[in-house]
Structures are given as C-alpha cells and as structure tokens.
Design an enzyme around this catalytic site. Sequence first.
Site, mmCIF file in Angstrom:
data_model
loop_
_atom_site.group_PDB
_atom_site.id
_atom_site.type_symbol
_atom_site.label_atom_id
_atom_site.label_comp_id
_atom_site.label_asym_id
_atom_site.label_seq_id
_atom_site.Cartn_x
_atom_site.Cartn_y
_atom_site.Cartn_z
ATOM 1 N N HIS A 153 0.821 -1.228 0.000
ATOM 2 C CA HIS A 153 0.000 0.000 0.000
ATOM 3 C C HIS A 153 0.852 1.274 0.000
ATOM 4 O O HIS A 153 0.301 2.369 -0.170
ATOM 5 C CB HIS A 153 -0.931 0.029 1.214
ATOM 6 C CG HIS A 153 -1.987 -1.034 1.205
ATOM 7 N ND1 HIS A 153 -2.842 -1.219 0.133
ATOM 8 C CD2 HIS A 153 -2.323 -1.973 2.127
ATOM 9 C CE1 HIS A 153 -3.660 -2.230 0.410
ATOM 10 N NE2 HIS A 153 -3.367 -2.711 1.592
ATOM 11 N N ASP A 160 -2.798 -10.527 -2.425
ATOM 12 C CA ASP A 160 -3.395 -10.047 -1.174
ATOM 13 C C ASP A 160 -4.871 -9.720 -1.417
ATOM 14 O O ASP A 160 -5.258 -9.377 -2.538
ATOM 15 C CB ASP A 160 -2.639 -8.799 -0.737
ATOM 16 C CG ASP A 160 -2.969 -8.353 0.670
ATOM 17 O OD1 ASP A 160 -2.190 -8.668 1.584
ATOM 18 O OD2 ASP A 160 -3.995 -7.675 0.857
ATOM 19 N N HIS A 165 -6.409 -7.192 -0.476
ATOM 20 C CA HIS A 165 -6.543 -5.747 -0.724
ATOM 21 C C HIS A 165 -5.776 -5.359 -1.999
ATOM 22 O O HIS A 165 -4.704 -5.915 -2.265
ATOM 23 C CB HIS A 165 -5.979 -4.961 0.459
ATOM 24 C CG HIS A 165 -6.624 -5.286 1.772
ATOM 25 N ND1 HIS A 165 -6.068 -6.181 2.674
ATOM 26 C CD2 HIS A 165 -7.783 -4.861 2.319
ATOM 27 C CE1 HIS A 165 -6.871 -6.274 3.736
ATOM 28 N NE2 HIS A 165 -7.914 -5.495 3.545
ATOM 29 N N ASP A 219 -4.591 -12.770 3.292
ATOM 30 C CA ASP A 219 -5.818 -12.322 3.948
ATOM 31 C C ASP A 219 -7.071 -12.553 3.113
ATOM 32 O O ASP A 219 -8.172 -12.168 3.518
ATOM 33 C CB ASP A 219 -5.715 -10.846 4.387
ATOM 34 C CG ASP A 219 -5.038 -9.971 3.361
ATOM 35 O OD1 ASP A 219 -4.785 -10.440 2.235
ATOM 36 O OD2 ASP A 219 -4.745 -8.799 3.686
HETATM 37 ZN ZN LIG Z 1 -4.191 -7.147 2.746
#
Ligand SMILES: [Zn+2]
Length: 338
Positions: free
Chosen positions: A156, A193, A195, A274
């Site tokens: 991120h 991931d 996200h 995740d």
């Molecule tokens: Zn994540």
Amino acid sequence: MPASTRPRPHGRRAGPAALPVARGRPLTTVFYSHPDCRLHDMGPGHPECPQRLDAITDHLLATGLDIALDFRDAPKATLEQIERAHTAGYVTRLVDLLEQGKNADEPRYLDPDTVACPATLDAALRSAGAAIAATDDVLAGRAGTAFCAVRPPGHHATRDEAMGFCFFNNVAIAARHALDVHRLKRVAIVDFDVHHGNGTEDIIAGDERVLMVSFFQHPLYPYSGAVPKGTNMVNVPIAPYTRGPALRETIEQMWGPALDAFKPEMLFISAGFDAHREDDLGQLGLVEADYEWITKLLVGVAARHSQGRIVSCLEGGYNLSALARSVAAHLRVLADVH
Ligand SMILES: [Zn+2]
C-alpha cells in the site's frame, strides 16, 4: 520473545517429525527474515502484529518444512535502493520522522492504521533489504526461489505516502533493483493479497518493464483498482464471498495469457494471505489449497519464462493459524517439497 526469527536446527528439536524431501529443484529456497521485523509494534490489538512472524516460524518447525529452507538474516536496505521506488522527498521525510520516533514516548500515526514506534525504521529497512538480498541471491544463482517473512508489509506504500500498515514498498523496490541494477528487461509483479496493491500500482504504472497482475476483493480498502492506472496492469476485482474454484477460473483466464505474453525474466510476488476464509479483514473464501494452486500457476510461469526465478514477500494475512498454514502451502510449492 525469541532472540532470532531463525528456527533452531532441525536435529536439535525434540520429538519425531515427518521430514519433507525436496526433489527436482537443484537450487534451494531461501527464507529471509530478521528479529528487527518482530520489534515493529503498532499497538495492542493491531492485526499487523509481531506474532504473525512467530506463527509462521512455529508452523515451519512443527511441520518439518524448515529443513527444506535456507534461513538468512535480512540486511538493511540503503536509501539509494529505496529511492528507486519512492520519491527522495518522501524517503527523507519518513526517515526523519522515524528517526525522531526512536526516542519518542508516544506512537506516531501516519494514517489511522499505520503507526510508527521506536523500532519501525529498522524493521522497514530490513523488510526492503530482505527483498533486495533475495533478488540478488536468485539472480546470482545462490537460490532458486526466495520468501521474505517480513513486516511491515509494503504494497500500500505509494511513491510518496505511507498507508495501510505499509511504509516502504518492498516488492516495488526489489523489482526496480532487478531492473536498474541487474539490468533485467522485464519483470512481473503478482499480488494476491485480498486488498488492492495501490502503492505498487502507483509506483509502477507506466513502467513498461513491469507487468503487474493482481486480484483483490472489491469493494474493500483501499477502494482502488477497479480502473487500472496503467496499461501494464491486469487488475482483477473479485466480489465478496467468492470462493476458490471461481477465483481460480478467473485468474487463470486473466493472469495466464498476460504473463505468458509478457515473458517476465523474474517474478515478484506480493504474498498476502488475507483472502483466506478464516481472515476477518476480507470476505473472500480461499483456503490453503488455493494458495498452493496459485503458487503452482506462478511456478509454471517462472519455469517457462524466468529460469524459475521467484522472490515472494509477505504482505497481509491476519488470522495467525490460517496465515501460517497458507505460508506453508506457498513454501511447499516454491521449495518443491512433497
Ligand atoms: Zn491485505
């Protein structure tokens, strides 16, 4: 607290264990980590916690998978290396803030979820340094594949912003190292991931030496990715509650042809776990067998185009048991252990 994330030699452990056998792959799989990565602590109850690394290491020992891996301590990245992916202004600002934080009594919030403590700078430098050292090892033929069990994670972190538990973008820094220092012409970044890897996209969008392929739950933090920022992106948004079989079919169709057409000389993986169905930070339904399947897909791509070269870096994964089991499934494929 253990003095090192390096497991004890297998032979000194009490009790029997089924010993896995590595076969068919002449080069070892290296496992980079460092005790400093454990000391970064964002506070009580924070999901991105030091125990994540303990869970991974403990599970490798319990399953006997540790003997198939070559454990190495991560060096610190230099600022010059980090500035291949981040602006010099950001690096200076962040390093100054983290240096000041070494003597601060109070944690420093870079965003509501991203917190610096006195140990954060060294942990972040080791995380990026692990990815770089792993890249050097794989490209020098000292290792076939590598996994970096590091924190803080990176995907991120944008060119000029820390966010979403991330400070330096470990995978993007390593990819640029492979391109700029080792003079590779094409590398792929694969992000699984749950996200969206908005930071990696921000850094490498428009860099045609890099193909980024990813899937991510959408909508979900950071609420980006549905519209790619560059033509060198294959973004695959996935609806909440999607399970493994449907996801496999989608990414096989979306990732496979793009990776085969691009012919990367090396693969980097933003390995977040995740999307596991036991993980509370997302609502996807993957299990360990899905991570095994995804890793086999990528090992196949690397075998066809990249001399098998893969550097995988830990991103998310917050249910400690599911994280440890999923990392083991990923590593069994990377190390060719059955
Ligand atoms: Zn994540």
